[in-house]
Each structure stands twice: as structure tokens, then as C-alpha cells.
Enzyme design. Structure first.
Site, mmCIF file in Angstrom:
data_model
loop_
_atom_site.group_PDB
_atom_site.id
_atom_site.type_symbol
_atom_site.label_atom_id
_atom_site.label_comp_id
_atom_site.label_asym_id
_atom_site.label_seq_id
_atom_site.Cartn_x
_atom_site.Cartn_y
_atom_site.Cartn_z
ATOM 1 N N ASP A 147 11.399 -18.118 -26.195
ATOM 2 C CA ASP A 147 10.396 -16.919 -26.182
ATOM 3 C C ASP A 147 10.293 -16.239 -27.505
ATOM 4 O O ASP A 147 10.970 -16.281 -28.258
ATOM 5 C CB ASP A 147 11.557 -15.610 -25.372
ATOM 6 C CG ASP A 147 10.773 -14.753 -24.770
ATOM 7 O OD1 ASP A 147 9.578 -14.887 -24.392
ATOM 8 O OD2 ASP A 147 11.623 -13.615 -24.704
ATOM 9 N N ASP B 5 3.893 -17.187 -29.993
ATOM 10 C CA ASP B 5 3.304 -15.834 -29.703
ATOM 11 C C ASP B 5 2.435 -15.648 -31.137
ATOM 12 O O ASP B 5 3.060 -15.467 -31.942
ATOM 13 C CB ASP B 5 4.589 -14.825 -29.776
ATOM 14 C CG ASP B 5 4.260 -13.442 -29.693
ATOM 15 O OD1 ASP B 5 2.889 -13.148 -29.805
ATOM 16 O OD2 ASP B 5 4.857 -12.551 -29.530
ATOM 17 N N GLU C 177 0.329 -15.809 -25.572
ATOM 18 C CA GLU C 177 0.055 -14.095 -25.377
ATOM 19 C C GLU C 177 -1.562 -14.071 -25.929
ATOM 20 O O GLU C 177 -1.667 -14.384 -26.978
ATOM 21 C CB GLU C 177 1.055 -13.583 -25.925
ATOM 22 C CG GLU C 177 0.894 -12.084 -25.740
ATOM 23 C CD GLU C 177 2.096 -11.028 -25.953
ATOM 24 O OE1 GLU C 177 3.234 -11.646 -25.645
ATOM 25 O OE2 GLU C 177 2.078 -10.153 -26.640
ATOM 26 N N GLY D 73 7.791 -6.991 -21.418
ATOM 27 C CA GLY D 73 8.281 -5.608 -21.335
ATOM 28 C C GLY D 73 8.117 -5.330 -19.869
ATOM 29 O O GLY D 73 8.284 -3.871 -19.476
ATOM 30 N N THR E 101 15.699 -5.554 -22.054
ATOM 31 C CA THR E 101 16.432 -4.138 -22.425
ATOM 32 C C THR E 101 17.157 -3.820 -21.316
ATOM 33 O O THR E 101 17.940 -3.260 -21.557
ATOM 34 C CB THR E 101 15.140 -3.254 -22.750
ATOM 35 O OG1 THR E 101 14.565 -4.228 -23.980
ATOM 36 C CG2 THR E 101 15.694 -2.194 -23.421
HETATM 37 O O1 G3H Z 1 9.922 -11.598 -23.564
HETATM 38 C C1 G3H Z 1 10.928 -10.472 -23.435
HETATM 39 C C2 G3H Z 1 10.592 -9.589 -22.597
HETATM 40 O O2 G3H Z 1 9.050 -9.316 -22.506
HETATM 41 C C3 G3H Z 1 11.414 -8.512 -22.494
HETATM 42 O O3 G3H Z 1 10.969 -7.178 -22.618
HETATM 43 O O4 G3H Z 1 13.156 -5.931 -23.208
HETATM 44 O O5 G3H Z 1 11.199 -4.826 -22.379
HETATM 45 O O6 G3H Z 1 12.486 -6.247 -20.734
HETATM 46 P P1 G3H Z 1 11.740 -6.062 -22.301
HETATM 47 ZN ZN ZN Z 2 8.312 -10.267 -24.622
#
Ligand code: G3H
Ligand code: ZN
Length: 280
Positions: A82, A104, A137, A208, A232
């Protein structure tokens, strides 16, 4: 069983489902996510970010353990790199036999993002252990620096040109989310999700996702979002559970005692999310 990210995403998209993709920081996360997927009978993506690699100092030790878990699982499990900004790290993931990598280049100019993503696609699609899928992305989903500005948007026609120029298998887009939110008030632009989904031939990825409510996520999946990245939100629940346990048990020193509590909480939440992403 070990699975292809692009195939799982294509299957989810054709069924109108979301494909849960959860970030592995520690091996405990991967064990909890696989247990949740097996409980629900759903496929899952285990993802290791470049930041997690920096934390551990290398990709291979954690990756080999996560790959072994994927192979042993009773449900399809993809292993994904990732947010890699390093082409060399993508190369390492290919050599290890990952299902997919995310290169990315969202902070780069259009030309540089296209050129480097296309280079990563070339090295991934002809990997020595078979094809490795590539996510890229376009339109930066910010928030990793703690500043939440969800105003970035990906243009549908740019998205179509980007996919055609690079050959990527999945595309992460900016549609109103922001990374690392600890509240769930992000408002997604579902009309735009629908327009991008209609314009590009590959599944879309939401980064996100922690900032999106349950209802917001169901609507986004309905509008055409497929791979749902969550980190998160789970770290927040894990830490709260461990904090509460240690406050009540200040003499505990064995990490297994408090990790077990945190693991149970994230396993239950991932099982709940996987069910939410698969409306019947
Ligand atoms: O690539 C990982 C995600 O976009 C996680 O985002 O921590 O805001 O859930 P987040
Ligand atoms: Zn991310």
C-alpha cells in the site's frame, strides 16, 4: 487461499459489493483480519504500507508471515503493498509474490505519475511468479500529514486517460475522503463516483475510508466504489480497548494479555464491516 486483488475486485464490482482492504501494521492485525473474513465467509485484502515497512525496517519478514497466512486461509486473501512511493519497494513485493502493489504517484505531475506508474505496471505484469496487479492514485487523497482537506477531486475523463496510458488494474480516486480521520463525518461525492466508474474500465479504490460513516459507505459502494481501504478506524478501536484494559489491570506485563483484547475488538469490527460491504 492466496488470491488476485484484481480478480477479487472485479468479482466484488460485478456483485455490487465492496472489497474490504485493511492495513497490517503488526502480524496480529493480519491474524485478526483473516479470522474475521473466515467468520463472514468473505474475501479480504491484507495491505502493508510503505510506512509500515519503514516501521519494521524491511518488507520481507512481515510480508512472508502475511503471505503464509493468506495461503492457509479458508477464504480468498490478497496481499497488497500500500502507498509505495518507491519503485524499488514495488520490485521487492513482486519478488516476494504479492497479489498487488499500489504505486502512489499522486503527488507527482501528470507526466511523471503516468511515466512511473507505467514503469511499475511493466515490472509487475511480467513478475517472475506471475502477474502482480497494480493500483495507482490520481488526485491526491490527503490527510496523512494530519491536515484534512477533502476538496481534491479526480476528473472522470482524466481518470480514463490515466488508466489507458498506464494499464493499471485498479484506480484510487479523490472523491471527498481524507486519510487518518478519527471521526466519521466525511461526505463523499457519490455522483462523481458514478461518473468515474462509468468512465474507467477498472475497479475504483477509496482511501481514507475511516472517515466515512456506515451509511456513507453503503451509498458509495452502490455508486460504484469497490476496494475500501480502512486503517485508522481499526487502530483507534484497538488502542482504546488496550488502553482501557491496561488502566484496569496496571500490573499486567505480558503483551499477549492486552493484545488479545485489542485483537478481539478489531476482529469483530472487521467482520461487521465485511458484512456491511456485502448488502444482500
Ligand atoms: O491506504 C490506506 C487507507 O487509505 C487507510 O486510510 O487510515 O484513513 O482509514 P484511513
Ligand atoms: Zn490510503
Amino acid at each position: 487461499m492466496f488470491a488476485s486483488t484484481a480478480q477479487l475486485a472485479a468479482q466484488a464490482a460485478s456483485e455490487g459489493h465492496g472489497l474490504g482492504a485493511f492495513n497490517v501494521v503488526l502480524l496480529d492485525h493480519a491474524e485478526a483480519f483473516v479470522a474475521a473474513a473466515e467468520e463472514v465467509g468473505a474475501p479480504v485484502v491484507l495491505q502493508i504500507s510503505e510506512n509500515a515497512v519503514k516501521y519494521h525496517g524491511a518488507l520481507e519478514p512481515l510480508a512472508q508471515a502475511v503471505l503464509a497466512l493468506a495461503r492457509r486461509a479458508a477464504v480468498p486473501v490478497a496481499v497488497h503493498l500500500d502507498h509505495a512511493e518507491s519503485v524499488e519497494l514495488c520490485r521487492q513485493a513482486v519478488a516476494l509474490g504479492f497479489s498487488s502493489v499500489m504505486y502512489d504517484g499522486s503527488k507527482l505531475s501528470w507526466e511523471d505519475n503516468v511515466a512511473t506508474t507505467a514503469e511499475v505496471v511493466r515490472l509487475c505484469h511480467s513478475g517472475p511468479q506471475g502477474r502482480v496487479d497494480v493500483e495507482a492514485e490520481l488526485g491526491e487523497v490527503g490527510g496523512k500529514n494530519g491536515v484534512h482537506d477533502p476538496s481534491a477531486r479526480t476528473d472522470p475523463q482524466d481518470a480514463a486517460r490515466f488508466v489507458a496510458a498506464t494499464g493499471v488494474d485498479l484506480l484510487a480516486v479523490a472523491v471527498g475522503s481524507s486519510h487518518a480521520m478519527t471521526t466519521r463525518g466525511a461526505q463523499l461525492d457519490n455522483a462523481l463516483i458514478g461518473q468515474i466508474a462509468a468512465a474507467v474500465p477498472v475497479p475504483l479504490v477509496l482511501h481514507g475510508s475511516s472517515g466515512v460513516s456506515d451509511d456513507g459507505m453503503v451509498a458509495a459502494i452502490k455508486a460504484g466504489m469497490t476496494k475500501i481501504n480502512v486503517s485508522t478506524h481499526l487502530n483507534k478501536l484497538f488502542t482504546a480497548a488496550v488502553r482501557e484494559f491496561l488502566a484496569a489491570e496496571p500490573n499486567v506485563v505480558d503483551p499477549r494479555k492486552y493484545f488479545r483484547v485489542g485483537n478481539a475488538v478489531i476482529q469483530a469490527e472487521v467482520a461487521r464491516l465485511l458484512r456491511l460491504y456485502r448488502p444482500s
